[in-house]
Write an enzyme that holds these catalytic residues in place. Sequence first.
Site, short mmCIF file in Angstrom:
data_model
loop_
_atom_site.label_atom_id
_atom_site.label_comp_id
_atom_site.label_asym_id
_atom_site.label_seq_id
_atom_site.Cartn_x
_atom_site.Cartn_y
_atom_site.Cartn_z
N ASP A 294 -0.51 -36.48 -12.18
CA ASP A 294 0.78 -35.79 -12.28
C ASP A 294 0.74 -34.50 -11.44
O ASP A 294 -0.23 -33.75 -11.51
CB ASP A 294 1.09 -35.46 -13.74
CG ASP A 294 1.47 -36.71 -14.52
OD1 ASP A 294 1.84 -37.71 -13.89
OD2 ASP A 294 1.38 -36.68 -15.76
N LYS B 18 5.62 -26.87 -10.65
CA LYS B 18 5.85 -25.43 -10.85
C LYS B 18 4.53 -24.67 -10.95
O LYS B 18 3.60 -25.13 -11.63
CB LYS B 18 6.65 -25.20 -12.14
CG LYS B 18 8.08 -25.66 -12.01
CD LYS B 18 8.87 -25.32 -13.26
CE LYS B 18 10.27 -25.87 -13.12
NZ LYS B 18 10.90 -26.17 -14.38
C1 LIG Z 1 1.69 -40.44 -12.06
S1 LIG Z 1 0.81 -41.37 -13.22
C2 LIG Z 1 -0.34 -42.33 -12.27
C3 LIG Z 1 -0.91 -43.48 -13.03
C4 LIG Z 1 -2.00 -44.30 -12.31
N1 LIG Z 1 -3.21 -43.53 -12.10
C5 LIG Z 1 -1.50 -44.85 -11.02
O1 LIG Z 1 -2.07 -44.54 -9.94
O2 LIG Z 1 -0.52 -45.59 -11.05
C6 LIG Z 1 -0.25 -40.13 -13.95
C7 LIG Z 1 -0.83 -40.60 -15.27
O3 LIG Z 1 -1.77 -39.65 -15.74
C8 LIG Z 1 -1.57 -39.44 -17.12
N2 LIG Z 1 -2.11 -38.10 -17.43
C9 LIG Z 1 -1.56 -36.91 -17.09
N3 LIG Z 1 -2.33 -35.90 -17.50
C10 LIG Z 1 -3.41 -36.46 -18.11
C11 LIG Z 1 -4.56 -35.94 -18.74
N4 LIG Z 1 -4.79 -34.63 -18.81
N5 LIG Z 1 -5.45 -36.80 -19.26
C12 LIG Z 1 -5.25 -38.14 -19.20
N6 LIG Z 1 -4.18 -38.70 -18.61
C13 LIG Z 1 -3.26 -37.88 -18.06
C14 LIG Z 1 -0.07 -39.58 -17.30
O4 LIG Z 1 0.30 -39.87 -18.62
C15 LIG Z 1 0.23 -40.74 -16.34
O5 LIG Z 1 0.10 -41.99 -16.96
#
Ligand SMILES: C[S@@+](CC[C@H](N)C(=O)[O-])C[C@H]1O[C@@H](n2cnc3c(N)ncnc32)[C@H](O)[C@@H]1O
Length: 184
Positions: free
Chosen positions: A95, A99
């Site tokens: 993610d 910001k």
């Molecule tokens: C933009 S998605 C990408 C998913 C996957 N890696 C892909 O390439 O399709 C980012 C994922 O990371 C997860 N995520 C965000 N922050 C995280 C954290 N601190 N620990 C574990 N998962 C996290 C989100 O819920 C989301 O499913």
Amino acid sequence: MTRLKLESIFRDFSRPLDFEVGFGRGVFLRHWSKTFPERNIIGVEIRKSIVTLLGERVEKEGIDNAHLIHGNAEIALEDTLEDNSLDNIFIFHPDPWFKKRHHKRRVVRPQFLSIAEKKLKPGGKLYISTDVTPLWEGMMESVAESNFKEIKDDHFWNDIYTTHWHTYSEEDKRDFNFGTFQLN
Ligand SMILES: C[S@@+](CC[C@H](N)C(=O)[O-])C[C@H]1O[C@@H](n2cnc3c(N)ncnc32)[C@H](O)[C@@H]1O
């Protein structure tokens, strides 16, 4: 979080172990587990509903070398695994938290990287990708302060890596940034 008992999770816990952060739909995790049945992988995801969904799919597909955890990747990496236990850590399209005041929520930051250094075996690798260039630049600043060094790894990125993101990135004309980083 408590230490995982790998011997009660995996059919063969002596196999090499990898770790994926934020697996989302699990496109990569399922592909990797099926391509390398002689390895084990642990995936961590902060959204519980996604963990449940992928868990059902993994079970339905008979994948027995993947284990999913619900939680924050940094805490899970620190708490659930022994030091020197991982070969690879994968972080794909994390993610972006655009910001500035939210940058501290980004996964790839110095604190995470120092935990990753401890949990990887010597020579262990970190794989990162994103189509958000400012995020990539921020991550590379953190990587530059760590003990990871970028290596050429065309085989992984051309032949093994799989993602559903390329279509979106191309539609929105966003660059694909990717790299493999190895511990000295
Ligand atoms: C933009 S998605 C990408 C998913 C996957 N890696 C892909 O390439 O399709 C980012 C994922 O990371 C997860 N995520 C965000 N922050 C995280 C954290 N601190 N620990 C574990 N998962 C996290 C989100 O819920 C989301 O499913």
